[in-house]
Structure formats: C-alpha cells, structure tokens
Motif scaffolding. Structure first.
Motif, PDB file in Angstrom:
ATOM      1  N   PHE A  24      -7.150  -2.959   1.717  1.00 21.65           N
ATOM      2  CA  PHE A  24      -6.350  -2.510   0.575  1.00 21.65           C
ATOM      3  C   PHE A  24      -7.133  -2.688  -0.726  1.00 21.65           C
ATOM      4  O   PHE A  24      -7.107  -1.819  -1.605  1.00 21.65           O
ATOM      5  CB  PHE A  24      -5.028  -3.276   0.517  1.00 21.65           C
TER       6      PHE A  24
ATOM      7  N   CYS B 171      -5.077   0.438   6.045  1.00 20.94           N
ATOM      8  CA  CYS B 171      -4.565  -0.881   5.663  1.00 20.94           C
ATOM      9  C   CYS B 171      -3.163  -1.097   6.219  1.00 20.94           C
ATOM     10  O   CYS B 171      -2.852  -2.164   6.768  1.00 20.94           O
ATOM     11  CB  CYS B 171      -4.570  -1.006   4.143  1.00 20.94           C
TER      12      CYS B 171
ATOM     13  N   LEU C 296       1.279   3.087  -3.271  1.00 23.99           N
ATOM     14  CA  LEU C 296       0.214   3.943  -3.794  1.00 23.99           C
ATOM     15  C   LEU C 296       0.297   5.389  -3.314  1.00 23.99           C
ATOM     16  O   LEU C 296      -0.325   6.266  -3.897  1.00 23.99           O
ATOM     17  CB  LEU C 296      -1.155   3.375  -3.404  1.00 23.99           C
TER      18      LEU C 296
ATOM     19  N   CYS D 298      -5.891   3.310   2.493  1.00 22.17           N
ATOM     20  CA  CYS D 298      -4.525   2.817   2.293  1.00 22.17           C
ATOM     21  C   CYS D 298      -3.728   2.950   3.596  1.00 22.17           C
ATOM     22  O   CYS D 298      -3.008   2.022   3.990  1.00 22.17           O
ATOM     23  CB  CYS D 298      -3.880   3.623   1.171  1.00 22.17           C
TER      24      CYS D 298
ATOM     25  N   SER E  46      -9.516   0.046  -0.996  1.00 17.84           N
ATOM     26  CA  SER E  46      -8.788   1.254  -1.373  1.00 17.84           C
ATOM     27  C   SER E  46      -8.559   1.298  -2.882  1.00 17.84           C
ATOM     28  O   SER E  46      -8.728   2.343  -3.515  1.00 17.84           O
ATOM     29  CB  SER E  46      -7.453   1.304  -0.625  1.00 17.84           C
ATOM     30  N   LEU E  47      -8.202   0.162  -3.446  1.00 16.27           N
ATOM     31  CA  LEU E  47      -7.994   0.092  -4.898  1.00 16.27           C
ATOM     32  C   LEU E  47      -9.295   0.329  -5.657  1.00 16.27           C
ATOM     33  O   LEU E  47      -9.298   1.003  -6.703  1.00 16.27           O
ATOM     34  CB  LEU E  47      -7.396  -1.256  -5.284  1.00 16.27           C
TER      35      LEU E  47
ATOM     36  N   SER F  68      -9.684   6.706  -0.641  1.00 18.29           N
ATOM     37  CA  SER F  68      -8.733   5.669  -1.034  1.00 18.29           C
ATOM     38  C   SER F  68      -7.425   5.822  -0.268  1.00 18.29           C
ATOM     39  O   SER F  68      -6.852   4.842   0.225  1.00 18.29           O
ATOM     40  CB  SER F  68      -8.474   5.741  -2.544  1.00 18.29           C
TER      41      SER F  68
ATOM     42  N   PRO G  70       0.812  -1.225   0.000  1.00 14.12           N
ATOM     43  CA  PRO G  70       0.000   0.000   0.000  1.00 14.12           C
ATOM     44  C   PRO G  70       0.843   1.270   0.000  1.00 14.12           C
ATOM     45  O   PRO G  70       0.410   2.311  -0.497  1.00 14.12           O
ATOM     46  CB  PRO G  70      -0.845  -0.108   1.282  1.00 14.12           C
TER      47      PRO G  70
END
Length: 129
Positions: A95, A79, A15, A76, A98-99, A72, A12
């Motif tokens: 996660f 997560c 990202l 993240c 989040s994606l 998101s 994560p």
C-alpha cells in the motif's frame, strides 16, 4: 520497523474512486493533446520546432502519468488481496508503494501542466507577431 504497520481492507479501497478519477483526467488530457496534434498535422501551416518538442515532452509525461496511475491502482488491488488473505505487513508495504506511485503520478501531472502553460506562451508569442 514494519512491525507496527497495519492497514485495514477499507484503507486501500478509499483510493479507488480517487485513482479512477485521476486516470480519467489523464485520459482526457491525452485525448485533447492527440486532437491538437492531429489538428496541427491537418493544417497547412508549418509547425515550429519548439511546438513539436513541447508536444513530444507532454506525450511522454502523460504516458508516464498514466503508467504510474495504473500501477498504483494495481498495487492497491494487490494490497487488498494480501490483506484479505492475512498478509497484513506485506499488504501495508505494498500500500505504501501504491501511495508513492500515486505521488509520482501527481508530480508528473504538475510538470505536464507547466509544460502545457509553456505551450500556450509559445502560441501567444506567435499570435503577437
């Protein structure tokens, strides 16, 4: 089903730069749209109903894009906290969420770009009159 899910702490974290840049781009789109609206309100020319409708749509979509991007980002971070404290399965699911929010944000971005192109088409039609 989720027994084989395993996300490391670094996954994560990858990202973070992408989401940060995406949020910056969304903020720039919002500021340019706000400047355009202010400019239109300061001009003495009447604004077409199609333009106002288009601008309202874009504002709503940009707000949703920003909300989805921030959500998101927050998921993240959450997560990473879950993975850090040892809840790897729950962290992997968070996660994934989040994606999905990031994907939703990107889809909204494409929709907003298409509406923006429609706005330019309306403007070109006005110029050709």
């Amino acid at each position: 089903m989720f027994n084989n899910l395993h996300v490391s702490l670094t996954t994560p974290a990858l990202l973070f730069p992408a989401i940060s840049l995406l949020l910056l781009a969304y903020t720039n789109r919002f500021f340019s749209l706000a400047a355009l609206i202010r400019q239109l309100s300061n001009d003495k020319k009447p604004v077409q109903g199609d333009q106002i409708k288009n601008l309202r749509q874009r504002i709503i979509i940009i707000r949703k894009m920003q909300e989805a991007g921030v959500s998101s980002f927050a998921l993240c971070v959450f997560c990473m906290i879950l993975i850090y404290v040892g809840f790897n399965q729950i962290g992997s699911v968070v996660f994934g969420l989040s994606l999905l929010l990031l994907l939703y944000s990107l889809i909204l971005s494409v929709i907003e770009i298409r509406i923006s192109v429609d706005a330019l088409t309306i403007h070109l039609e006005e110029l050709s009159k």
